[in-house]
Design a protein around this motif. Structure first.
Motif, PDB file in Angstrom:
ATOM      1  N   LYS A  65      56.185 -17.800  10.558  1.00 59.93           N
ATOM      2  CA  LYS A  65      56.437 -16.424  10.971  1.00 59.93           C
ATOM      3  C   LYS A  65      55.281 -15.551  10.505  1.00 59.93           C
ATOM      4  O   LYS A  65      54.986 -15.513   9.309  1.00 59.93           O
TER       5      LYS A  65
ATOM      6  N   TRP B 187      56.745  -8.943  14.318  1.00 61.24           N
ATOM      7  CA  TRP B 187      56.742 -10.282  13.744  1.00 61.24           C
ATOM      8  C   TRP B 187      56.816 -11.301  14.868  1.00 61.24           C
ATOM      9  O   TRP B 187      57.483 -11.090  15.880  1.00 61.24           O
ATOM     10  N   LEU B 188      56.117 -12.408  14.687  1.00 56.09           N
ATOM     11  CA  LEU B 188      56.054 -13.466  15.689  1.00 56.09           C
ATOM     12  C   LEU B 188      56.435 -14.799  15.049  1.00 56.09           C
ATOM     13  O   LEU B 188      56.131 -15.052  13.889  1.00 56.09           O
ATOM     14  N   LYS B 189      57.090 -15.641  15.833  1.00 60.93           N
ATOM     15  CA  LYS B 189      57.414 -16.988  15.376  1.00 60.93           C
ATOM     16  C   LYS B 189      56.685 -17.995  16.248  1.00 60.93           C
ATOM     17  O   LYS B 189      56.708 -17.898  17.469  1.00 60.93           O
TER      18      LYS B 189
ATOM     19  N   LYS C 176      52.368 -11.983  11.470  1.00 63.94           N
ATOM     20  CA  LYS C 176      51.997 -10.800  12.237  1.00 63.94           C
ATOM     21  C   LYS C 176      50.523 -10.922  12.597  1.00 63.94           C
ATOM     22  O   LYS C 176      49.760 -11.578  11.891  1.00 63.94           O
TER      23      LYS C 176
ATOM     24  N   GLY D 285      57.486 -13.006  24.399  1.00 58.46           N
ATOM     25  CA  GLY D 285      56.442 -13.377  23.450  1.00 58.46           C
ATOM     26  C   GLY D 285      55.073 -13.414  24.088  1.00 58.46           C
ATOM     27  O   GLY D 285      54.794 -12.685  25.040  1.00 58.46           O
TER      28      GLY D 285
ATOM     29  N   VAL E 248      54.065 -18.104  21.078  1.00 58.63           N
ATOM     30  CA  VAL E 248      54.834 -17.380  20.064  1.00 58.63           C
ATOM     31  C   VAL E 248      55.935 -16.569  20.730  1.00 58.63           C
ATOM     32  O   VAL E 248      55.837 -16.211  21.909  1.00 58.63           O
ATOM     33  N   LYS E 249      56.989 -16.290  19.975  1.00 65.58           N
ATOM     34  CA  LYS E 249      58.044 -15.409  20.478  1.00 65.58           C
ATOM     35  C   LYS E 249      58.203 -14.227  19.525  1.00 65.58           C
ATOM     36  O   LYS E 249      57.921 -14.331  18.328  1.00 65.58           O
ATOM     37  N   PHE E 250      58.633 -13.093  20.074  1.00 65.53           N
ATOM     38  CA  PHE E 250      58.877 -11.927  19.243  1.00 65.53           C
ATOM     39  C   PHE E 250      60.110 -12.161  18.371  1.00 65.53           C
ATOM     40  O   PHE E 250      61.089 -12.768  18.816  1.00 65.53           O
TER      41      PHE E 250
END
Length: 230
Positions: free
Chosen positions: A169, A186-188, A171, A155, A205-207
């Protein structure tokens, strides 16, 4: 506990979902049509809206979400969408773009569903006074309002003037992804805290749902960046 509005035309799914929510102490209003749901939203204030994407009467879940988000009263009400296994990824992305905050895929594990509901409610309570969910989920929102501090295979670390609730979630559009040669993933949001000594926020953030085909260019870009820095 929370007041939740559930929009689902399947009698079976209504019973299953309401049973899970009732077991956690939530008060659930059941609606089979968008009109019924909107009428209830006008009368009552809900802390969470759960809606199927496939609805009767020629109205889609996307249209329902857009209608909800166009009303200032519902700007901070989190929305979870229910999707089937055959639903394509682009449909989930579209739902989030028009204002949904999360999704659950049928058939689902009741415990996982309950956890997702709890997480969304917690996020809502923490951020309702400061976050407009209808804006947060717009693709490309951060194009001119962020700085990518660090990129890893998992991320990124970001600095932004915008407060973003955990578990959102989204972008972002960044020249970084164009340089890597991939579409914006998308990122969380894993963490969001105020930056020490400066204005703005430090965001981790993580992918989400990154394929091996997308991950390889990211790895190569990181490797080349390390070489240039040494």
């Amino acid at each position: 506990m929370a007041k939740i509005l559930l929009l689902e035309d399947s009698e079976t799914m209504l019973k299953i979902i309401s049973s899970v929510l009732n077991s956690k102490g939530h008060q659930v209003t059941l609606c089979k049509t968008p009109i019924d749901a909107l009428e209830n939203l006008q009368r009552e204030k809900y802390e969470l809206i759960i809606s199927d994407l496939v609805l009767p009467g020629g109205t889609s879940g996307f249209d329902f979400i857009k209608t909800v988000r166009n009303k200032p009263t519902f700007a901070h009400t989190p929305i979870m969408v229910i999707t089937g296994q055959r639903m394509e990824k682009k449909d989930v992305e579209k739902a989030i773009q028009v204002g949904a905050n999360g999704f659950i895929v049928k058939p689902f594990n009741p415990d996982i569903f309950a956890e997702k509901v709890a997480a969304m409610l917690t996020t809502s309570l923490k951020s309702a006074k400061t976050v407009d969910y209808s804006i947060l989920n717009a693709v490309g929102l951060w194009e001119a309002d962020l700085k990518i501090v660090k990129l890893t295979e998992q991320g990124m670390e970001i600095k932004s003037q915008l407060l973003v609730p955990v578990d959102t979630k989204i972008k972002i559009q960044s020249a970084c992804f164009k340089e890597i040669g991939i579409e914006a993933p998308w990122l969380k949001i894993l963490a969001c805290k105020r930056s020490a000594g400066t204005e703005g926020y430090d965001i981790t953030v993580k992918f989400v749902e990154v394929t091996e085909k997308e991950l390889n260019p990211i790895k190569a870009w990181i490797k080349n960046s390390v070489k240039k820095a040494s």
